[in-house]
Design an enzyme around this catalytic site. Structure first.
Site, short mmCIF file in Angstrom:
data_model
loop_
_atom_site.label_atom_id
_atom_site.label_comp_id
_atom_site.label_asym_id
_atom_site.label_seq_id
_atom_site.Cartn_x
_atom_site.Cartn_y
_atom_site.Cartn_z
N SER A 141 0.85 -1.19 0.00
CA SER A 141 0.00 0.00 0.00
C SER A 141 0.88 1.23 0.00
CB SER A 141 -0.88 0.03 1.24
OG SER A 141 -1.51 1.29 1.37
N TYR A 155 -2.74 -0.71 9.95
CA TYR A 155 -2.70 -1.06 8.52
C TYR A 155 -1.35 -0.68 7.91
CZ TYR A 155 -4.15 -1.18 3.59
OH TYR A 155 -4.24 -1.46 2.25
#
Ligand code: NDP
Length: 246
Positions: A141, A155
């Site tokens: 990401s 995350y």
């Protein structure tokens, strides 16, 4: 002839979103493709039908990436179905969100298990079957590199761990002719992060292009890395983020 003709791939989390786009793209490029999913058997069946319509073999495997044995088992099932494994894509993911005080130990463990442990375990299991020209690609990401808003510490931490895993495995596996790379999407229109969702306008503002990407944009980069064109790329983290990290 597709560049992946005669090859076999396994994609985790291939029933929806970015993973489904990767499954279909690898199949269009000529590969037989197995993929895992968590619970959405309907979505998995739809992806399977699309791959088979392309004339490729497809195997949908229900396997929770939080379960290390299930992940290793999925690799074994793919190898038994196709007789080989050339491409592993670690894509399955979740999006824990919220203030750090509210994150439970169970959420921390589950997130790290799905994003990090499963990628490691899948690579370990795949190695027994991968030879020269093997490809391992993980989906990270842009939040592993820049964190411009709150609520995503867990995350971001879990995706940042994939940078180290990718570089380390690239060193381990280079001598065997296997490349290992990370593709870092930015805001991409999926069920996880819909382009018309609550947070979408805020996310768009962080990208240089000012718009969301499509799952196919990420799949195109994975296909490049998985194909002959990616043969000299290893240990890299490639952004497909519309300039989110620029
Ligand atoms: P979606 O939520 O749209 O799809 C997730 C997919 O992963 C589904 O196929 C789902 O299966 C599967 N999955 C979820 N949890 C598990 C699990 N525990 N075990 C096995 N499979 C699982 O997500 P995206 O397509 O948006 O995300 C794909 C990857 O891309 C993730 O790693 C995500 O972190 C990353 N990413 C996404 C971005 C975005 O903006 N969308 C941005 C940056 C990175 P099922 O259908 O059965 O639920």
């Amino acid at each position: 002839m597709g560049t992946l003709e005669g090859k076999a791939a396994l994609v985790t989390g291939g029933s929806r979103g970015i993973g489904a786009a990767i499954v279909k793209r690898l199949a269009r490029d000529g590969a037989d493709v197995a993929f895992t999913y968590a619970s959405r058997a309907d979505a998995a069946a739809a992806v399977t039908a699309e791959v088979e319509a392309l004339g490729r073999r497809c195997l949908a495997i229900r396997a929770d990436s939080a379960d290390a044995d299930a992940v290793a088992g999925a690799v074994g099932q793919a190898v038994r179905a196709f007789g080989r494994l050339d491409v592993l894509v670690n894509n399955a993911g979740i999006f824990p969100y919220g203030p750090p005080e509210e994150v439970t130990v169970e959420e921390i463990d589950r997130t790290l298990a799905i994003h990090v442990r499963s990628a490691f375990v899948a690579a370990q299991a795949a190695l027994a079957h991968m030879g020269q020209g093997g490809r391992i690609v993980s989906i990270g990401s842009c939040l592993a590199h820049r964190v411009p808003y709150p609520g995503v510490a867990l995350y971001a931490a879990s995706k940042a761990a994939l940078v180290g895993l990718t570089k380390g495995l690239a060193r381990d596996l280079g001598p065997r002719g296997i490349t290992v790379n990370l593709v870092d999407p930015g805001s991409t229109d999926t069920d996880m992060n819909p382009a018309d969702g609550e947070a979408a306008d805020g996310e768009r503002a962080f990208s240089a292009l000012g718009r969301y990407g499509e799952p196919d944009d990420v799949a195109a980069m994975v296909a490049h890395l998985a194909g002959e064109g990616g043969r000299t790329v290893t240990g890299a983290a490639v952004a497909v983020d519309g300039g989110f990290c620029a």
